[in-house]
Design an enzyme around this catalytic site. Structure first.
Site, PDB file in Angstrom:
ATOM      1  N   GLU A  58       0.486  -1.104  -0.350  1.00  0.00           N
ATOM      2  CA  GLU A  58      -0.018   0.367   0.020  1.00  0.00           C
ATOM      3  C   GLU A  58       0.970   1.537   0.242  1.00  0.00           C
ATOM      4  O   GLU A  58       2.108   1.432   0.843  1.00  0.00           O
ATOM      5  CB  GLU A  58      -0.871  -0.179   0.967  1.00  0.00           C
ATOM      6  CG  GLU A  58      -1.746   0.585   1.587  1.00  0.00           C
ATOM      7  CD  GLU A  58      -2.595   0.736   2.845  1.00  0.00           C
ATOM      8  OE1 GLU A  58      -3.954   1.427   2.852  1.00  0.00           O
ATOM      9  OE2 GLU A  58      -2.663   0.059   3.356  1.00  0.00           O
ATOM     10  N   LYS A  86      -8.750   2.394  -2.605  1.00  0.00           N
ATOM     11  CA  LYS A  86      -9.662   1.552  -1.062  1.00  0.00           C
ATOM     12  C   LYS A  86     -10.524   1.913  -0.548  1.00  0.00           C
ATOM     13  O   LYS A  86     -11.011   3.273  -1.044  1.00  0.00           O
ATOM     14  CB  LYS A  86      -8.112   2.551  -0.294  1.00  0.00           C
ATOM     15  CG  LYS A  86      -8.437   1.318   1.195  1.00  0.00           C
ATOM     16  CD  LYS A  86      -7.380   1.126   2.051  1.00  0.00           C
ATOM     17  CE  LYS A  86      -7.314   0.695   2.813  1.00  0.00           C
ATOM     18  NZ  LYS A  86      -6.149   1.477   4.644  1.00  0.00           N
ATOM     19  N   TYR A 144      -8.949   4.240  13.525  1.00  0.00           N
ATOM     20  CA  TYR A 144      -8.956   4.457  14.429  1.00  0.00           C
ATOM     21  C   TYR A 144      -7.227   4.241  15.338  1.00  0.00           C
ATOM     22  O   TYR A 144      -6.491   3.681  14.777  1.00  0.00           O
ATOM     23  CB  TYR A 144      -9.131   2.305  14.858  1.00  0.00           C
ATOM     24  CG  TYR A 144      -9.381   1.324  14.206  1.00  0.00           C
ATOM     25  CD1 TYR A 144      -8.125   0.889  14.313  1.00  0.00           C
ATOM     26  CD2 TYR A 144     -10.176   1.037  12.853  1.00  0.00           C
ATOM     27  CE1 TYR A 144      -7.630  -0.167  13.433  1.00  0.00           C
ATOM     28  CE2 TYR A 144      -9.963   0.612  11.792  1.00  0.00           C
ATOM     29  CZ  TYR A 144      -9.053  -0.474  12.238  1.00  0.00           C
ATOM     30  OH  TYR A 144      -8.131  -1.794  12.068  1.00  0.00           O
ATOM     31  N   CYS A 167      -5.063  -2.776   2.214  1.00  0.00           N
ATOM     32  CA  CYS A 167      -5.411  -3.394   3.434  1.00  0.00           C
ATOM     33  C   CYS A 167      -6.210  -2.914   3.996  1.00  0.00           C
ATOM     34  O   CYS A 167      -7.402  -4.396   4.757  1.00  0.00           O
ATOM     35  CB  CYS A 167      -4.524  -1.779   4.072  1.00  0.00           C
ATOM     36  SG  CYS A 167      -4.034  -2.624   5.800  1.00  0.00           S
ATOM     37  N   SER A 176       0.231  -2.355   7.123  1.00  0.00           N
ATOM     38  CA  SER A 176      -0.303  -3.082   8.368  1.00  0.00           C
ATOM     39  C   SER A 176       0.729  -2.788   9.645  1.00  0.00           C
ATOM     40  O   SER A 176       1.450  -3.498   9.787  1.00  0.00           O
ATOM     41  CB  SER A 176      -0.758  -4.247   7.973  1.00  0.00           C
ATOM     42  OG  SER A 176      -1.641  -4.505   9.580  1.00  0.00           O
ATOM     43  N   SER A 215      23.914   3.069  32.713  1.00  0.00           N
ATOM     44  CA  SER A 215      23.869   3.204  34.091  1.00  0.00           C
ATOM     45  C   SER A 215      24.182   2.212  34.767  1.00  0.00           C
ATOM     46  O   SER A 215      24.199   1.869  36.383  1.00  0.00           O
ATOM     47  CB  SER A 215      22.146   3.498  34.875  1.00  0.00           C
ATOM     48  OG  SER A 215      21.901   2.465  34.531  1.00  0.00           O
ATOM     49  N   THR A 264      16.017   5.454  27.509  1.00  0.00           N
ATOM     50  CA  THR A 264      15.735   4.257  28.101  1.00  0.00           C
ATOM     51  C   THR A 264      15.089   3.508  29.101  1.00  0.00           C
ATOM     52  O   THR A 264      14.906   2.803  29.611  1.00  0.00           O
ATOM     53  CB  THR A 264      17.045   3.951  28.545  1.00  0.00           C
ATOM     54  OG1 THR A 264      17.213   4.577  29.452  1.00  0.00           O
ATOM     55  CG2 THR A 264      18.536   4.185  27.883  1.00  0.00           C
ATOM     56  N   GLU A 269       7.367   3.063  33.949  1.00  0.00           N
ATOM     57  CA  GLU A 269       7.709   4.118  34.402  1.00  0.00           C
ATOM     58  C   GLU A 269       7.380   5.709  33.318  1.00  0.00           C
ATOM     59  O   GLU A 269       6.549   6.212  33.927  1.00  0.00           O
ATOM     60  CB  GLU A 269       9.145   4.436  34.077  1.00  0.00           C
ATOM     61  CG  GLU A 269      10.020   3.391  34.636  1.00  0.00           C
ATOM     62  CD  GLU A 269      11.610   3.117  33.775  1.00  0.00           C
ATOM     63  OE1 GLU A 269      12.491   3.106  35.013  1.00  0.00           O
ATOM     64  OE2 GLU A 269      11.832   3.956  33.311  1.00  0.00           O
TER      65      GLU A 269
END
Length: 572
Positions: free
Chosen positions: A54, A121, A127, A157, A184, A327, A432, A437
């Site tokens: 596509e 298409k 979404y 697709c 995709s 670290s 990182t 987190e």
């Protein structure tokens, strides 16, 4: 009486080439070269029909480039040049089609040196990461093309993800092969999920299916390729590798056409014959079918996605080198390994930045890992910077006791040092931080969250450990050490957060599954922890808006997948 020549059954064989290419958004000339090179390879293998992903000519997603009329003109001119350069093979190539009525996400049928027909298409996804209704008009027909004796249905697709037309209408109109041009975006497990869905479509429509997927990284998205050919029962005849470019050639015998269809329902998308084109002859021996193995376990698949995405982000944006803070913790160790596997050790620099609170053991582990990976390792202690900040802020803070402010200053000093190296040498800073987190704001704005690309942004902490063990080569001490930010004496993450196994379970429910507070508690998660984590997630939205882009590997990543208001009083 002369003997009449016998008439054998019609030849229902066709040789396909699925051209799984890594297109770059906006590089129309470069993508044109990719297409021509793949067509040359397909012709050399005796292929009669070549399929491309596509929007191959522009890369996917081109986003607001589509609003530039000259971009659309350049795209169409490239399609015409490709058609003229490949008159001896039939090719179906994705491109954005600009018309007086609007823009379409289209597939051009190239044959005989020109554009023989265009499918538009039908189903435009709107979404998750998709914004196609912002740019494109929906097509209105189930497009067919007759290639010699074979009737082929063309889909793009989402046209195949939705049940019914256009694929069902194409099969009822006599198509024995339905091709799908796709871009995709990957999430873990999607390749197998897609194959199962398309096998169901093949069985329902009693037609063979050829899926040609885009491969490679584009900003926060990565595409797995994973092109395949299915027979009319849904069985896999050929499969390309995941996360790698490939021209997959497969010869298959198409099923007999279905009986004539009954009158179409009023709501069906009508079938339209775009063109009839000659079928080039097959040349050379029939290729042995290749069925690449699926990546297993899921850690292998996710790790390959992260490596592919990082490599393409670096290469397509012209960076010669990456740099990261190392670290001695699990997150930076995993990112360093991914960087080495994506780029090679000679393009990765690690920076060890000890503070008075840094354990000598973690620093030693960081240096050991850098040595084992063979990467450059710089040493930049931050204690002088900490003293300078203390002096500058002494009057303003007026003797107030140290708190989180001083911890954040340490992280910001480290971020400044990495950005200084980036500015001086043109290196890309890899952050990182992981998804756990980032979800709860357990990071420092303009500190450890500062950088150019967040490799494990969509990987929860428990997955980080699994990926590290899967990859191997990381010292056991790093894998076994309790996680710590090391910004104050004897600090541990589980003093500030629930244990990661519990935290990640809550986050999966709240963020990825969009479940409410009461649903989470009803599922057995502790109410106090659920309330606390939800509060942290909601308050950290402003931090996530300022985070660098990172690789999407789940069905609901932060960013385009999950768009929450910063100013928001809804709770629960």
């Amino acid at each position: 009486m002369p003997v009449q020549p016998s008439v054998g059954p019609p030849d229902r064989r066709v040789r396909l080439a699925l051209c799984q290419v890594n297109a770059t958004v906006g590089d129309i000339a470069g993508n044109e070269r990719l297409i021509l090179a793949a067509l040359a390879e397909a012709r050399a293998a005796g292929a009669q029909l070549a399929l491309f992903p596509e929007l191959t000519i522009t890369g996917y997603p081109p986003e607001d480039l589509l609003l530039k009329s000259h971009f659309l003109r350049d795209s169409r001119a490239a399609i015409d040049r490709v058609a003229a350069a490949a008159p001896d093979i039939v090719a179906i190539v994705g491109f954005p089609e600009g018309t007086p009525r609007g823009i379409y996400n289209s597939a051009a049928v190239l044959a005989g040196g020109g554009v023989a027909g265009i499918h538009r298409k039908v189903h435009l996804p709107n979404y998750g990461v998709f914004d196609e209704q912002r740019y494109f008009r929906a097509g209105e027909a189930s497009s067919l093309v007759d290639v010699g004796p074979h009737r082929i249905g063309i889909t793009v697709c989402e046209d195949m993800w939705e049940p019914g037309p256009p694929a069902s209408a194409q099969a009822l109109a006599g198509a024995t092969l339905i091709v799908n041009l796709s871009a995709s975006p990957y999430h873990r497990g999607k390749g197998a999920e897609r194959e199962v869905l398309f096998a169901r479509r093949a069985h329902e429509d009693r037609a063979a299916i050829a899926f040609c997927g885009l491969v490679g990284g584009q900003d926060e998205l990565v595409f797995d390729g994973h092109s395949f050919v299915l027979d009319a029962t849904g069985a896999v005849l050929a499969r390309a590798a995941a996360f790698a470019e490939e021209v997959l050639v497969c010869e298959l015998e198409l099923p007999r056409p279905r009986p004539p269809a009954p009158p179409a329902r009023a709501d069906a998308v009508p079938a339209a014959l775009l063109a009839g084109v000659e079928l080039p002859p097959r040349t050379g021996p029939s290729p042995r079918p290749r069925v690449a193995a699926l990546l297993h376990p899921v850690e292998a698949e996710v790790y390959a996605a992260l490596v592919c995405a990082l490599e393409d982000y670096v290469e397509k944006n012209g960076f010669a080198r990456v740099v990261l803070g190392l670290s001695g913790g699990i997150d930076s160790a995993l990112v360093a390994c991914i960087a080495v596997d994506a780029l090679g050790p000679d393009r990765v620099t690690a920076v060890v930045m000890p503070s008075p609170y840094s354990s000598s053991v973690t620093q030693a582990d960081a240096r050991t890992l850098a040595g084992e990976l063979g990467i450059e390792c710089l040493e930049l202690p931050i204690e002088p910077g900490m003293r300078a900040y203390e002096e500058i802020l002494a009057a303003a803070f007026a003797g107030r006791p140290a708190d989180l402010t001083e911890e954040n200053i340490q992280a910001r000093i480290r971020g400044n040092l990495l950005m200084a190296l980036s500015n001086k040498f043109g290196w890309l800073v890899l952050t990182t931080g992981n998804k756990s987190e980032m979800s709860v704001g357990y990071s420092t704005l303009y500190g450890d969250s500062a950088g150019g690309f967040a490799v494990i942004k969509d990987c929860e902490k428990t997955l980080v450990f699994r990926l590290a063990r899967h990859r191997g080569g990381i010292p056991a001490a790093i894998l076994e050490r309790p996680p710590s930010a090391e910004l104050r004496p004897d600090q541990r993450d589980d003093e500030s957060l629930p244990p990661y196994e519990l935290l990640d379970a809550i986050l999966r429910g709240y963020v990825e599954e969009v479940r409410g507070r009461d649903e989470l508690v009803s599922a057995g998660l502790p109410a106090a922890d659920v309330d606390r984590v939800i509060g942290l997630v909601d308050r950290a939205e402003y931090k996530r808006r300022q985070a660098p882009p990172g690789v999407k590997i789940t069905e609901r990543a932060f960013g385009r997948d999950r768009r929450m208001p910063i100013t928001n009083r809804y709770r629960g």
